[in-house]
Enzyme design. Structure first.
Site, mmCIF file in Angstrom:
data_model
loop_
_atom_site.group_PDB
_atom_site.id
_atom_site.type_symbol
_atom_site.label_atom_id
_atom_site.label_comp_id
_atom_site.label_asym_id
_atom_site.label_seq_id
_atom_site.Cartn_x
_atom_site.Cartn_y
_atom_site.Cartn_z
ATOM 1 N N GLU A 1 0.829 -1.197 0.000
ATOM 2 C CA GLU A 1 0.000 0.000 0.000
ATOM 3 C C GLU A 1 0.864 1.249 0.000
ATOM 4 O O GLU A 1 1.996 1.237 0.478
ATOM 5 C CB GLU A 1 -0.902 -0.011 1.231
ATOM 6 C CG GLU A 1 -2.009 -1.024 1.065
ATOM 7 C CD GLU A 1 -2.705 -1.399 2.364
ATOM 8 O OE1 GLU A 1 -3.874 -1.780 2.292
ATOM 9 O OE2 GLU A 1 -2.085 -1.297 3.427
ATOM 10 N N CYS B 1 3.439 8.575 1.374
ATOM 11 C CA CYS B 1 4.035 7.615 2.303
ATOM 12 C C CYS B 1 4.294 6.314 1.542
ATOM 13 O O CYS B 1 3.364 5.677 1.054
ATOM 14 C CB CYS B 1 3.060 7.408 3.459
ATOM 15 S SG CYS B 1 3.621 6.196 4.655
ATOM 16 N N CYS C 1 7.001 -6.960 7.078
ATOM 17 C CA CYS C 1 8.211 -6.492 7.767
ATOM 18 C C CYS C 1 8.747 -7.648 8.595
ATOM 19 O O CYS C 1 7.988 -8.371 9.227
ATOM 20 C CB CYS C 1 7.876 -5.298 8.667
ATOM 21 S SG CYS C 1 9.323 -4.563 9.459
ATOM 22 N N CYS D 1 7.406 -5.265 15.776
ATOM 23 C CA CYS D 1 7.108 -4.313 16.837
ATOM 24 C C CYS D 1 5.702 -4.655 17.340
ATOM 25 O O CYS D 1 4.794 -4.878 16.535
ATOM 26 C CB CYS D 1 7.195 -2.888 16.312
ATOM 27 S SG CYS D 1 8.834 -2.519 15.652
ATOM 28 N N CYS E 1 2.517 -2.775 16.050
ATOM 29 C CA CYS E 1 2.400 -2.466 14.612
ATOM 30 C C CYS E 1 1.722 -3.592 13.851
ATOM 31 O O CYS E 1 2.123 -4.751 13.961
ATOM 32 C CB CYS E 1 3.791 -2.203 14.037
ATOM 33 S SG CYS E 1 3.772 -1.971 12.244
ATOM 34 N N GLU F 1 10.779 -2.071 6.849
ATOM 35 C CA GLU F 1 11.874 -1.347 7.485
ATOM 36 C C GLU F 1 12.850 -0.934 6.380
ATOM 37 O O GLU F 1 13.576 -1.786 5.845
ATOM 38 C CB GLU F 1 12.542 -2.249 8.528
ATOM 39 C CG GLU F 1 13.871 -1.742 9.061
ATOM 40 C CD GLU F 1 13.854 -0.273 9.495
ATOM 41 O OE1 GLU F 1 13.051 0.090 10.371
ATOM 42 O OE2 GLU F 1 14.650 0.526 8.945
ATOM 43 N N CYS G 1 -0.722 5.442 10.220
ATOM 44 C CA CYS G 1 0.512 4.760 10.588
ATOM 45 C C CYS G 1 0.246 3.414 11.228
ATOM 46 O O CYS G 1 -0.547 3.311 12.153
ATOM 47 C CB CYS G 1 1.271 5.553 11.665
ATOM 48 S SG CYS G 1 1.913 7.067 11.110
HETATM 49 N N1 SAH Z 1 9.683 0.502 9.795
HETATM 50 C C1 SAH Z 1 9.885 1.880 9.925
HETATM 51 C C2 SAH Z 1 8.946 2.715 9.075
HETATM 52 C C3 SAH Z 1 7.513 2.287 8.961
HETATM 53 S S1 SAH Z 1 6.488 2.477 10.349
HETATM 54 C C4 SAH Z 1 9.781 2.306 11.389
HETATM 55 O O1 SAH Z 1 9.381 1.495 12.198
HETATM 56 O O2 SAH Z 1 10.151 3.435 11.690
HETATM 57 C C5 SAH Z 1 6.182 4.249 10.427
HETATM 58 C C6 SAH Z 1 5.875 4.742 11.834
HETATM 59 O O3 SAH Z 1 4.583 4.291 12.276
HETATM 60 C C7 SAH Z 1 6.874 4.251 12.880
HETATM 61 O O4 SAH Z 1 7.240 5.283 13.769
HETATM 62 C C8 SAH Z 1 6.066 3.201 13.592
HETATM 63 O O5 SAH Z 1 6.582 2.937 14.870
HETATM 64 C C9 SAH Z 1 4.696 3.815 13.597
HETATM 65 N N2 SAH Z 1 3.613 2.868 13.890
HETATM 66 C C10 SAH Z 1 3.589 1.542 13.651
HETATM 67 N N3 SAH Z 1 2.416 1.011 14.070
HETATM 68 C C11 SAH Z 1 1.673 2.025 14.580
HETATM 69 C C12 SAH Z 1 0.364 2.118 15.125
HETATM 70 N N4 SAH Z 1 -0.426 1.059 15.211
HETATM 71 N N5 SAH Z 1 -0.079 3.334 15.530
HETATM 72 C C13 SAH Z 1 0.711 4.430 15.388
HETATM 73 N N6 SAH Z 1 1.948 4.397 14.866
HETATM 74 C C14 SAH Z 1 2.443 3.221 14.466
HETATM 75 FE FE1 SF4 Z 2 8.330 -3.025 10.895
HETATM 76 FE FE2 SF4 Z 2 8.281 -0.389 11.430
HETATM 77 FE FE3 SF4 Z 2 6.130 -1.952 11.903
HETATM 78 FE FE4 SF4 Z 2 8.294 -2.184 13.429
HETATM 79 S S1 SF4 Z 2 6.968 -0.366 13.247
HETATM 80 S S2 SF4 Z 2 7.098 -3.886 12.559
HETATM 81 S S3 SF4 Z 2 9.922 -1.850 11.953
HETATM 82 S S4 SF4 Z 2 7.017 -1.492 9.912
#
Ligand code: SAH
Ligand code: SF4
Length: 408
Positions: A131, A144, A151, A155, A158, A210, A383
């Site tokens: 996406e 974006c 990934c 996390c 996420c 990532e 996000c």
């Molecule tokens: N993998 C990279 C970039 C993609 S995620 C990273 O982790 O930085 C982009 C941003 O969205 C990151 O700061 C991530 O921590 C945040 N993010 C992920 N899941 C989220 C959620 N459920 N609610 C709000 N932010 C989130």
């Molecule tokens: Fe991957 Fe970023 Fe999501 Fe962590 S927050 S699982 S690094 S996409």
């Protein structure tokens, strides 16, 4: 996935058109390689490979570059400054294909999300989906981009991290997302410089994946995006977000030179180990040292620290004070992100009053602390909500997802 009609506010931007999602098994991968995403050197090599004489290559590459990245043409026939013979030769070996757009959604707030289909890694393998999200604002339009399908890092807050399917995107597929956005938004220059009126002005590598675990492709794609005789999105307007792949932060500084955002999310290793498991490999101390050494930092070029607000987990005011202390010697912006829920998550978003209090502590310490307004929640474009539809959700999950995404 439903396709929504554009609201009147977006009607002036582009015709959304109705894109019916075709079944995965009907996907036909492109027969010839696409030139989209090649570096200038790669383009020269491609021209050499089809027998363009050395003395002409540089000029031809420059012409093709401009047709492709300034005008956004989709076929060689449109490259009218090239001879008919060369156009036919190019057409016999290459395409200008972008990723297939299989669905487009438009949020009530103007955010657009495209679901893109890409070939499987090897011939005959099932296609993948990623996406890409466009977020219009008064003074800018931010795109974006995704860097991977899924990934490999998990996390715990996420949604993307729960997706099993993973493959790196190629540079062409990353640049292809920008091409798709400009195509769909009608955002190509017709030959006259109209920089002030561009719709896609900024890029953030904050979609699926990532980026620093797909380093070469992301680097090559961002250098194409930043080329001022092409897509022309300056490095100051490109932000790469990482969960903290420490060794590649220095490389990103040296080889890409974009703005950097770091997903910090916790102020102690104990908590960050749980939220961002990569912290066990690269703990906070090492991460911040890499940030301090990021080249070119100044008051006007700051690192953004992202901090997702999780109720009762990382949102105490003591955390805010500790956060300010941690980033003390680094030119920093702190970006508070309200947690975007997804089905099955164990977390909740912090209460609004708590986010405000948290933000005030940071502000009082001299940092701007914008709270990222959730955008596109009704189409799950916010996000951490991105997860391609190739991962099947049950009908119940889908309903739950929609219900949650609709509530602030
Ligand atoms: N993998 C990279 C970039 C993609 S995620 C990273 O982790 O930085 C982009 C941003 O969205 C990151 O700061 C991530 O921590 C945040 N993010 C992920 N899941 C989220 C959620 N459920 N609610 C709000 N932010 C989130
Ligand atoms: Fe991957 Fe970023 Fe999501 Fe962590 S927050 S699982 S690094 S996409």
């Amino acid at each position: 996935m439903t396709t929504l009609a554009p609201t009147s506010a977006q009607a002036s931007i582009a015709p959304a058109g109705c894109i019916e999602k075709a079944p995965l098994e009907r996907y036909v991968p492109p027969a010839r390689p696409s030139l989209v995403g090649l570096s200038r050197a790669g383009l020269l090599e491609a021209l050499a490979g089809i027998g363009v004489p050395e003395g002409r290559r540089k000029m031809r590459a420059q012409q093709i570059w401009s047709w492709l990245y300034v005008r956004g043409v989709t076929g060689f026939a449109q490259m009218t400054s090239l001879s008919k013979e060369l156009r036919a030769l190019l057409d016999a070996h290459f395409t200008l294909a972008r990723p297939d757009v299989v669905a487009e959604q438009v949020s009530v707030d103007g955010t657009r999300k495209w679901l893109l289909r890409l070939p499987g890694e090897r011939p005959g393998e099932a296609p993948h989906e990623v996406e890409c999200v466009y977020i219009p604002d008064t003074d800018r339009g931010t795109l974006c981009l995704s860097s991977q399908v899924g990934c490999t890092l998990s996390c715990s807050f996420c949604h993307t991290g729960t997706q099993r399917l993973v493959r790196n995107l190629t540079a062409g597929e990353i640049v292809g997302q920008i091409m798709v956005a400009r195509d769909r938004l009608g955002d190509w220059s017709a030959g006259t410089p109209a920089a002030g009126r561009r719709l896609v002005t900024n890029i953030v590598m904050m979609g699926m994946g990532e980026p620093l675990y797909n380093f070469e492709a992301v680097r090559d794609a961002l250098l194409v995006a930043a080329d001022h005789e092409g897509l022309g999105i300056s490095k100051r307007r490109i932000t790469l977000s990482t969960s903290g792949v420490v060794p590649n932060i220095a490389r990103a500084g040296a080889e890409i030179g974009s703005m950097l955002a770091v997903s910090l999310h916790a102020v102690t290793d104990e908590l960050r180990d749980q939220l961002v498991p990569l912290n066990r490999k690269y703990p906070i101390g090492l991460l911040l040292e890499a940030c301090r050494n990021y080249p070119g930092l100044s008051n006007s070029k700051r690192i953004t620290f992202e901090y997702v607000m999780l109720k009762g987990v990382n949102d105490a005011l003591a955390d805010a004070h500790a956060l300010v202390k941690l980033v003390k010697k680094i030119p920093a912006k702190i970006n508070l992100i309200p947690f975007n829920p997804w089905p099955g998550t164990r977390y909740e978003c912090s209460d609004w009053e708590q986010i405000e209090k948290f933000s005030e502590v940071i502000f009082a310490a001299g940092h701007a602390s914008p709270v990222r307004t959730p955008r596109g929640r009704d189409i799950l474009a916010a996000c951490g909500q991105l997860k391609s539809a190739s991962e099947k959700l049950s009908a119940r999950e889908r309903l739950a997802l929609r219900a949650m995404a609709m509530t602030d």
